[in-house]
Design a protein around this motif. Structure first.
Motif, PDB file in Angstrom:
ATOM      1  N   ARG A 106       0.703   6.756   9.310  1.00 29.46           N
ATOM      2  CA  ARG A 106       1.456   5.499   9.427  1.00 29.46           C
ATOM      3  C   ARG A 106       1.042   4.444   8.423  1.00 29.46           C
ATOM      4  NH1 ARG A 106       2.317   3.921  15.446  1.00 29.46           N
ATOM      5  NH2 ARG A 106       3.284   2.154  14.389  1.00 29.46           N
ATOM      6  N   ILE A 107      -0.122   4.593   7.803  1.00 30.95           N
ATOM      7  CA  ILE A 107      -0.505   3.667   6.748  1.00 30.95           C
ATOM      8  C   ILE A 107       0.082   4.218   5.462  1.00 30.95           C
ATOM      9  CG2 ILE A 107      -2.395   2.602   5.459  1.00 30.95           C
ATOM     10  CD1 ILE A 107      -4.070   2.804   8.043  1.00 30.95           C
ATOM     11  N   ILE A 108       1.098   3.528   4.971  1.00 30.37           N
ATOM     12  CA  ILE A 108       1.852   3.996   3.816  1.00 30.37           C
ATOM     13  C   ILE A 108       1.142   3.639   2.515  1.00 30.37           C
ATOM     14  CG2 ILE A 108       4.095   3.883   2.635  1.00 30.37           C
ATOM     15  CD1 ILE A 108       4.283   5.025   5.481  1.00 30.37           C
ATOM     16  N   PHE A 109       0.528   2.466   2.484  1.00 31.53           N
ATOM     17  CA  PHE A 109      -0.059   1.956   1.252  1.00 31.53           C
ATOM     18  C   PHE A 109      -1.038   0.855   1.616  1.00 31.53           C
ATOM     19  CE2 PHE A 109       0.071  -0.602  -2.705  1.00 31.53           C
ATOM     20  CZ  PHE A 109      -0.103   0.400  -3.644  1.00 31.53           C
ATOM     21  N   ASP A 110      -2.016   0.628   0.760  1.00 29.11           N
ATOM     22  CA  ASP A 110      -2.883  -0.541   0.958  1.00 29.11           C
ATOM     23  C   ASP A 110      -3.179  -1.153  -0.404  1.00 29.11           C
ATOM     24  OD1 ASP A 110      -4.972   1.554   0.327  1.00 29.11           O
ATOM     25  OD2 ASP A 110      -6.262  -0.186   0.606  1.00 29.11           O
ATOM     26  N   LEU A 111      -3.405  -2.463  -0.399  1.00 27.58           N
ATOM     27  CA  LEU A 111      -3.701  -3.163  -1.634  1.00 27.58           C
ATOM     28  C   LEU A 111      -4.655  -4.303  -1.345  1.00 27.58           C
ATOM     29  CD1 LEU A 111      -0.818  -5.550  -2.531  1.00 27.58           C
ATOM     30  CD2 LEU A 111      -0.586  -3.996  -0.640  1.00 27.58           C
ATOM     31  N   PRO A 112      -5.498  -4.663  -2.327  1.00 29.80           N
ATOM     32  CA  PRO A 112      -6.380  -5.814  -2.134  1.00 29.80           C
ATOM     33  C   PRO A 112      -5.567  -7.095  -2.166  1.00 29.80           C
ATOM     34  CG  PRO A 112      -6.579  -4.994  -4.374  1.00 29.80           C
ATOM     35  CD  PRO A 112      -5.657  -4.051  -3.645  1.00 29.80           C
ATOM     36  N   THR A 113      -6.034  -8.096  -1.454  1.00 32.39           N
ATOM     37  CA  THR A 113      -5.350  -9.391  -1.500  1.00 32.39           C
ATOM     38  C   THR A 113      -6.004 -10.256  -2.573  1.00 32.39           C
ATOM     39  OG1 THR A 113      -6.752 -10.358   0.197  1.00 32.39           O
ATOM     40  CG2 THR A 113      -4.717  -9.335   0.948  1.00 32.39           C
ATOM     41  N   THR A 114      -5.200 -11.063  -3.206  1.00 26.47           N
ATOM     42  CA  THR A 114      -5.724 -12.039  -4.166  1.00 26.47           C
ATOM     43  C   THR A 114      -6.286 -13.217  -3.369  1.00 26.47           C
ATOM     44  OG1 THR A 114      -3.660 -13.280  -4.293  1.00 26.47           O
ATOM     45  CG2 THR A 114      -3.900 -11.394  -5.811  1.00 26.47           C
ATOM     46  N   PRO A 115      -7.081 -14.080  -3.996  1.00 28.94           N
ATOM     47  CA  PRO A 115      -7.558 -15.269  -3.270  1.00 28.94           C
ATOM     48  C   PRO A 115      -6.410 -16.114  -2.709  1.00 28.94           C
ATOM     49  CG  PRO A 115      -8.868 -14.947  -5.246  1.00 28.94           C
ATOM     50  CD  PRO A 115      -7.732 -13.949  -5.313  1.00 28.94           C
ATOM     51  N   ALA A 116      -5.315 -16.241  -3.459  1.00 32.85           N
ATOM     52  CA  ALA A 116      -4.167 -17.015  -2.958  1.00 32.85           C
ATOM     53  C   ALA A 116      -3.554 -16.344  -1.732  1.00 32.85           C
ATOM     54  CB  ALA A 116      -3.115 -17.177  -4.049  1.00 32.85           C
ATOM     55  N   GLU A 117      -3.427 -15.026  -1.749  1.00 39.65           N
ATOM     56  CA  GLU A 117      -2.882 -14.307  -0.592  1.00 39.65           C
ATOM     57  C   GLU A 117      -3.822 -14.409   0.600  1.00 39.65           C
ATOM     58  OE1 GLU A 117      -0.399 -10.937  -3.093  1.00 39.65           O
ATOM     59  OE2 GLU A 117      -2.433 -10.513  -2.445  1.00 39.65           O
ATOM     60  N   THR A 118      -5.135 -14.378   0.358  1.00 41.22           N
ATOM     61  CA  THR A 118      -6.102 -14.531   1.449  1.00 41.22           C
ATOM     62  C   THR A 118      -5.919 -15.890   2.115  1.00 41.22           C
ATOM     63  OG1 THR A 118      -7.667 -13.017   0.412  1.00 41.22           O
ATOM     64  CG2 THR A 118      -8.564 -14.565   2.034  1.00 41.22           C
ATOM     65  N   ARG A 119      -5.709 -16.944   1.313  1.00 44.13           N
ATOM     66  CA  ARG A 119      -5.471 -18.282   1.890  1.00 44.13           C
ATOM     67  C   ARG A 119      -4.195 -18.283   2.725  1.00 44.13           C
ATOM     68  NH1 ARG A 119      -7.563 -19.602  -3.084  1.00 44.13           N
ATOM     69  NH2 ARG A 119      -5.530 -19.979  -4.047  1.00 44.13           N
ATOM     70  N   LYS A 120      -3.167 -17.591   2.261  1.00 45.63           N
ATOM     71  CA  LYS A 120      -1.926 -17.511   3.030  1.00 45.63           C
ATOM     72  C   LYS A 120      -2.150 -16.762   4.340  1.00 45.63           C
ATOM     73  CE  LYS A 120       0.974 -17.752  -1.077  1.00 45.63           C
ATOM     74  NZ  LYS A 120       1.858 -17.004  -1.978  1.00 45.63           N
TER      75      LYS A 120
END
Length: 124
Positions: A85-99
């Protein structure tokens, strides 16, 4: 972001839809608790910050954020599922982490206004 904070990963998780065509939140919560652990993840029902990865095309997915170490364990736990069920994973950028912290604040606004992630609030 605190210097000791573990990086986040954003997983594209395939979901089960209910009779109305909506994400079955109870099923999703049970699945994520099983592969990652209670209070170890945060999800939204929509891809708010990035587009769903191309690998998820044709699948109904939701984004799920979790610490990198927990994400690795969740991916390993999902390897025995058929289908996975986990199709894909990606690291978050600092801006995405804040979101994602904003999402955490929206889901638990009374945690002293800090936007703590569930895994941080569980250990506070």
């Amino acid at each position: 972001m605190a210097p000791f904070e573990e990086p986040l990963r954003c997983l594209a998780v395939s979901v089960v839809l209910d009779e109305a065509g909506e994400v079955d939140g109870i099923e999703l919560e049970a699945f994520l608790n099983h592969i990652a652990g209670r209070h170890q993840w945060l999800s939204t029902t929509e891809w708010l910050f990035v587009e769903p990865p191309a690998e998820a095309e044709g699948h109904a997915t939701v984004p799920v954020a979790m610490p990198q170490g927990i994400a690795v364990q969740a991916i390993l736990n999902d390897l025995t599922n058929e289908p996975q069920r986990i199709i894909f994973d990606l690291p978050t950028t600092p801006a995405e982490t804040r979101k994602w912290r904003w999402v955490a604040f929206q889901s638990a606004p009374n945690n002293q206004g800090r936007g703590r992630f569930p895994w941080e609030a569980a250990h506070a």
